[in-house]
Scaffold this motif. Sequence first.
Motif, PDB file in Angstrom:
ATOM      1  N   GLY A   1       0.788  -1.231   0.000  1.00 60.48           N
ATOM      2  CA  GLY A   1       0.000   0.000   0.000  1.00 60.48           C
ATOM      3  C   GLY A   1       0.815   1.273   0.000  1.00 60.48           C
ATOM      4  N   ILE A   2       2.106   1.200  -0.317  1.00 61.45           N
ATOM      5  CA  ILE A   2       2.910   2.417  -0.410  1.00 61.45           C
ATOM      6  C   ILE A   2       2.502   3.172  -1.675  1.00 61.45           C
ATOM      7  CG2 ILE A   2       5.269   3.333  -0.619  1.00 61.45           C
ATOM      8  CD1 ILE A   2       4.845   1.868   1.952  1.00 61.45           C
ATOM      9  N   PRO A   3       2.259   4.468  -1.567  1.00 58.31           N
ATOM     10  CA  PRO A   3       1.954   5.246  -2.784  1.00 58.31           C
ATOM     11  C   PRO A   3       3.236   5.464  -3.580  1.00 58.31           C
ATOM     12  CG  PRO A   3       1.953   6.691  -0.861  1.00 58.31           C
ATOM     13  CD  PRO A   3       2.244   5.299  -0.359  1.00 58.31           C
ATOM     14  N   THR A   4       3.672   4.423  -4.279  1.00 56.94           N
ATOM     15  CA  THR A   4       5.011   4.441  -4.884  1.00 56.94           C
ATOM     16  C   THR A   4       5.166   5.571  -5.899  1.00 56.94           C
ATOM     17  OG1 THR A   4       4.262   2.818  -6.488  1.00 56.94           O
ATOM     18  CG2 THR A   4       5.394   1.977  -4.556  1.00 56.94           C
ATOM     19  N   GLY A   5       4.094   5.854  -6.638  1.00 51.70           N
ATOM     20  CA  GLY A   5       4.176   6.944  -7.611  1.00 51.70           C
ATOM     21  C   GLY A   5       4.466   8.254  -6.927  1.00 51.70           C
ATOM     22  N   ARG A   6       3.733   8.527  -5.866  1.00 50.91           N
ATOM     23  CA  ARG A   6       3.920   9.790  -5.150  1.00 50.91           C
ATOM     24  C   ARG A   6       5.316   9.868  -4.531  1.00 50.91           C
ATOM     25  NH1 ARG A   6      -0.878  10.715  -1.188  1.00 50.91           N
ATOM     26  NH2 ARG A   6      -1.781   9.052  -2.447  1.00 50.91           N
ATOM     27  N   VAL A   7       5.775   8.738  -3.991  1.00 53.06           N
ATOM     28  CA  VAL A   7       7.113   8.702  -3.396  1.00 53.06           C
ATOM     29  C   VAL A   7       8.154   9.097  -4.442  1.00 53.06           C
ATOM     30  CG1 VAL A   7       8.888   7.150  -2.490  1.00 53.06           C
ATOM     31  CG2 VAL A   7       6.560   7.031  -1.594  1.00 53.06           C
ATOM     32  N   LYS A   8       8.022   8.530  -5.635  1.00 50.98           N
ATOM     33  CA  LYS A   8       8.993   8.835  -6.683  1.00 50.98           C
ATOM     34  C   LYS A   8       8.905  10.286  -7.119  1.00 50.98           C
ATOM     35  CE  LYS A   8       9.729   4.271  -8.636  1.00 50.98           C
ATOM     36  NZ  LYS A   8       9.692   3.459  -9.859  1.00 50.98           N
ATOM     37  N   VAL A   9       7.697  10.789  -7.264  1.00 50.64           N
ATOM     38  CA  VAL A   9       7.544  12.177  -7.698  1.00 50.64           C
ATOM     39  C   VAL A   9       8.216  13.116  -6.691  1.00 50.64           C
ATOM     40  CG1 VAL A   9       5.888  14.040  -8.093  1.00 50.64           C
ATOM     41  CG2 VAL A   9       5.461  11.790  -9.069  1.00 50.64           C
ATOM     42  N   VAL A  10       8.036  12.835  -5.405  1.00 54.56           N
ATOM     43  CA  VAL A  10       8.686  13.665  -4.389  1.00 54.56           C
ATOM     44  C   VAL A  10      10.205  13.603  -4.551  1.00 54.56           C
ATOM     45  CG1 VAL A  10       9.126  13.897  -1.912  1.00 54.56           C
ATOM     46  CG2 VAL A  10       6.795  13.542  -2.726  1.00 54.56           C
ATOM     47  N   CYS A  11      10.735  12.429  -4.816  1.00 53.88           N
ATOM     48  CA  CYS A  11      12.191  12.302  -5.011  1.00 53.88           C
ATOM     49  C   CYS A  11      12.653  13.070  -6.247  1.00 53.88           C
ATOM     50  CB  CYS A  11      12.591  10.838  -5.116  1.00 53.88           C
ATOM     51  SG  CYS A  11      12.417   9.938  -3.564  1.00 53.88           S
ATOM     52  N   PHE A  12      11.872  13.034  -7.304  1.00 54.61           N
ATOM     53  CA  PHE A  12      12.198  13.829  -8.498  1.00 54.61           C
ATOM     54  C   PHE A  12      12.255  15.311  -8.139  1.00 54.61           C
ATOM     55  CE2 PHE A  12      10.817  10.294 -11.341  1.00 54.61           C
ATOM     56  CZ  PHE A  12      11.840  10.358 -12.262  1.00 54.61           C
ATOM     57  N   MET A  13      11.308  15.757  -7.327  1.00 53.43           N
ATOM     58  CA  MET A  13      11.255  17.178  -6.982  1.00 53.43           C
ATOM     59  C   MET A  13      12.446  17.559  -6.105  1.00 53.43           C
ATOM     60  SD  MET A  13       7.195  18.085  -6.818  1.00 53.43           S
ATOM     61  CE  MET A  13       6.862  17.617  -5.192  1.00 53.43           C
ATOM     62  N   ILE A  14      12.801  16.678  -5.170  1.00 56.35           N
ATOM     63  CA  ILE A  14      13.958  16.965  -4.313  1.00 56.35           C
ATOM     64  C   ILE A  14      15.218  17.047  -5.170  1.00 56.35           C
ATOM     65  CG2 ILE A  14      15.449  16.015  -2.500  1.00 56.35           C
ATOM     66  CD1 ILE A  14      12.932  14.899  -1.152  1.00 56.35           C
ATOM     67  N   SER A  15      15.368  16.114  -6.093  1.00 53.24           N
ATOM     68  CA  SER A  15      16.543  16.094  -6.959  1.00 53.24           C
ATOM     69  C   SER A  15      16.649  17.398  -7.746  1.00 53.24           C
ATOM     70  CB  SER A  15      16.445  14.889  -7.902  1.00 53.24           C
ATOM     71  OG  SER A  15      17.249  15.067  -9.029  1.00 53.24           O
ATOM     72  N   SER A  16      15.538  17.844  -8.281  1.00 51.57           N
ATOM     73  CA  SER A  16      15.514  19.065  -9.079  1.00 51.57           C
ATOM     74  C   SER A  16      15.842  20.297  -8.237  1.00 51.57           C
ATOM     75  CB  SER A  16      14.116  19.201  -9.682  1.00 51.57           C
ATOM     76  OG  SER A  16      14.181  19.487 -11.035  1.00 51.57           O
ATOM     77  N   VAL A  17      15.220  20.374  -7.067  1.00 49.95           N
ATOM     78  CA  VAL A  17      15.433  21.541  -6.210  1.00 49.95           C
ATOM     79  C   VAL A  17      16.895  21.623  -5.764  1.00 49.95           C
ATOM     80  CG1 VAL A  17      14.942  22.490  -3.930  1.00 49.95           C
ATOM     81  CG2 VAL A  17      13.070  21.766  -5.406  1.00 49.95           C
ATOM     82  N   LEU A  18      17.472  20.484  -5.392  1.00 52.88           N
ATOM     83  CA  LEU A  18      18.867  20.512  -4.953  1.00 52.88           C
ATOM     84  C   LEU A  18      19.783  20.917  -6.104  1.00 52.88           C
ATOM     85  CD1 LEU A  18      19.343  17.576  -2.429  1.00 52.88           C
ATOM     86  CD2 LEU A  18      18.574  19.910  -2.101  1.00 52.88           C
ATOM     87  N   ALA A  19      19.480  20.442  -7.307  1.00 50.90           N
ATOM     88  CA  ALA A  19      20.302  20.816  -8.467  1.00 50.90           C
ATOM     89  C   ALA A  19      20.214  22.325  -8.702  1.00 50.90           C
ATOM     90  CB  ALA A  19      19.844  20.052  -9.701  1.00 50.90           C
ATOM     91  N   GLY A  20      19.007  22.859  -8.640  1.00 50.40           N
ATOM     92  CA  GLY A  20      18.832  24.291  -8.856  1.00 50.40           C
ATOM     93  C   GLY A  20      19.538  25.110  -7.790  1.00 50.40           C
ATOM     94  N   PHE A  21      19.405  24.675  -6.554  1.00 53.47           N
ATOM     95  CA  PHE A  21      20.048  25.382  -5.443  1.00 53.47           C
ATOM     96  C   PHE A  21      21.567  25.351  -5.607  1.00 53.47           C
ATOM     97  CE2 PHE A  21      21.628  25.586  -1.011  1.00 53.47           C
ATOM     98  CZ  PHE A  21      21.059  26.799  -0.646  1.00 53.47           C
ATOM     99  N   ALA A  22      22.088  24.188  -5.998  1.00 53.92           N
ATOM    100  CA  ALA A  22      23.536  24.059  -6.208  1.00 53.92           C
ATOM    101  C   ALA A  22      23.985  24.983  -7.335  1.00 53.92           C
ATOM    102  CB  ALA A  22      23.893  22.607  -6.537  1.00 53.92           C
ATOM    103  N   GLY A  23      23.190  25.054  -8.380  1.00 54.51           N
ATOM    104  CA  GLY A  23      23.528  25.937  -9.499  1.00 54.51           C
ATOM    105  C   GLY A  23      23.561  27.388  -9.063  1.00 54.51           C
ATOM    106  N   MET A  24      22.607  27.754  -8.203  1.00 55.93           N
ATOM    107  CA  MET A  24      22.574  29.130  -7.705  1.00 55.93           C
ATOM    108  C   MET A  24      23.850  29.433  -6.926  1.00 55.93           C
ATOM    109  SD  MET A  24      19.885  30.900  -5.073  1.00 55.93           S
ATOM    110  CE  MET A  24      20.712  30.353  -3.591  1.00 55.93           C
ATOM    111  N   ILE A  25      24.275  28.479  -6.119  1.00 59.14           N
ATOM    112  CA  ILE A  25      25.491  28.687  -5.325  1.00 59.14           C
ATOM    113  C   ILE A  25      26.695  28.884  -6.244  1.00 59.14           C
ATOM    114  CG2 ILE A  25      27.126  27.487  -3.841  1.00 59.14           C
ATOM    115  CD1 ILE A  25      24.803  26.397  -2.279  1.00 59.14           C
ATOM    116  N   GLN A  26      26.794  28.045  -7.268  1.00 60.41           N
ATOM    117  CA  GLN A  26      27.941  28.186  -8.163  1.00 60.41           C
ATOM    118  C   GLN A  26      27.919  29.541  -8.883  1.00 60.41           C
ATOM    119  OE1 GLN A  26      29.030  25.773 -12.041  1.00 60.41           O
ATOM    120  NE2 GLN A  26      30.248  25.108 -10.301  1.00 60.41           N
TER     121      GLN A  26
END
Lengths: 328, 243
Positions: A208-233
């Motif tokens: 009963g894990i909402p696997t789709g939602r779990v993955k989407v959240v991970c995609f969003m975290i990955s994107s946000v961290l990449a953007g934040f890292a780019g801002m720092i650079q």
Amino acid sequence: MRRLVKLALQKPELAGALLLLTLVIVFQIRSDGVFLSVNNLRGILGLLPETALVAVGVTLLMISGEFDLSVGSVFALMPMTMAVLVVGGWPFWAAMAVGLGVCIVIGFVNGIITIRYDIPSFITTLGMMFMARSLTVVVSGGFPPRIRPGEIPSRLFVGFIDDGNLIRASVLWFLGIAIIIGLLLGKTNFGNWVRATGGFLPAAKAMGIPTGRVKVVCFMISSVLAGFAGMIQSMRLNSFLPSTGEGMELQAVAAAVIGGTSLMGGVGSILGGVIGATLIRLIDNGMVLSQIDANWFRFAIGALTIFAVVGNAWLRKKGRAMKVSVDK
Amino acid sequence: MSKPIIQVKNLHKWYSGVHALKGVTLDVQRGEALGLVGDNGAGKSTLINILSGLHQQDEGEIIVEGQPVQISNPKDAMALGIETIYQYNSMVPIMTIARNMFIGREPVKFSIGGIGWLDEAKMREESVQAIADVDLHLRSPDALVGELSGGQRQGVAIARAMHFKSKVMILDEPTNHLSVKETAKVIGFVQGLKEQGVTAIFISHNLHHVFACCDRIVAMALGEVVLDKRANETSIEEVSEKL
Ligand SMILES: Nc1ncnc2c1ncn2[C@@H]1O[C@H](COP(=O)(O)OP(=O)(O)OP(=O)(O)O)[C@@H](O)[C@H]1O
Ligand SMILES: [Mg+2]
């Protein structure tokens, strides 16, 4: 031997950590002590948080069983969006929020398309890689925005925090975020769902894990961290270029894999991703210091990646053989 | 006889053209061990996947303890006390026993917006207890499930279902690919359920396994129930003829 195999299976980042230690010693000797000098460390510590933040997000996503090739483009798009808005008169914090919002949307789109249409994220995010890069150029209008020093509070993100001008604020941001994501993965129920989702999707679904939602959240975290890292650079270099972060996606995947993350999902750790990213930065820097032709850098990273994957596959096979012998 | 624990009425299921269930009607009595048999593609898994919330019926009604219910996902089924154990799909091999026991139902010390801090001590303690309760002897809750033998894995899955107070335990071919000794162990688990008052639905291709632990035999063929008898009123021969 058995215990070693088992240990390596349970702590996939261990091999990377040992290699890291070895390399530090080798480079230190070969460079006559320049490697660990304050000046050189300053250089490494400037770049490391940027690569490592991207690697942290990609590692988490890979553990959930997906890929993100768009992180290099998002790395450029976020700071570009922010800079263009600031030049256009927006207050910094609002511009930054919009920039991160763009990252969230991109991660969301990556995830939704991958899940809804059941296609490999390799393809979804490859498409997004081109689209986000193109958007970056379009948003820039062809001219890199110029931001005067002091116009944005860069110091909060990249200013030196010690008198010796060794450690930048970005190191703290990186450590804080990496620890939070590490705890999220290792110590929370969400982390348990991520690992189950990537480890064996049918079981996670059956529980009963909402696997789709779990993955989407991970995609969003990955994107946000990449953007934040780019801002720092971009802040560190005080230049906002549409070409920033090219090749970053592959470095991030390499970092995750070198740190023991499995391409199949489920296996890996945030610490491993950080170790992998550190290895990449050290090799880059150490090669220059050891006066090895810098063109060998990508060769070294590539070889190391293949070596890590082969090593992990070998370990898993050993692990399986072990189980069979336990049965009898 | 008391009220059935699960009643299935006129259940239909189509998979894009394939009519997998053609009006299945079945009562499962409280406390019985029901053996569900049938040839490949008979619709057994389809039926239990609907009961466990992985699929939804296209037509028909499910009544649990007298109440009509809508089982839209596995969580709904678990909330009704229906736990399902599969040969492959029950456990994540690369995770520890303690972690596997609580996937999706993790005890947390505190939580913010649904994300909670795992109570790992509780997870370990309770999984040790749950495993001991089904007479399984494992060294540590920190062992990876991938390190266990097939029979031990099924034991852990059953321990998990028991721990969450399942009322109905569905086992879909839990003895596939198990050695003779391991199979005996799993059949022992199913027999043990009865003593604990848990209703079991046991699916297997091996009629000997089914007759060894079930009170009632239901045979399906081509999406329909073709035989429904008490185990002591039928025989392996009669059942195999129907399939
Ligand atoms: N997800 C699905 N998509 C399409 N068709 C399916 C799906 N699942 C089952 N079917 C079809 O439905 C019918 C019933 O299958 P089901 O898996 O329920 O049979 P079964 O009795 O469990 O067989 P087995 O003994 O092989 O496990 C088969 O014709 C099968 O091909
Ligand atoms: Mg089946």
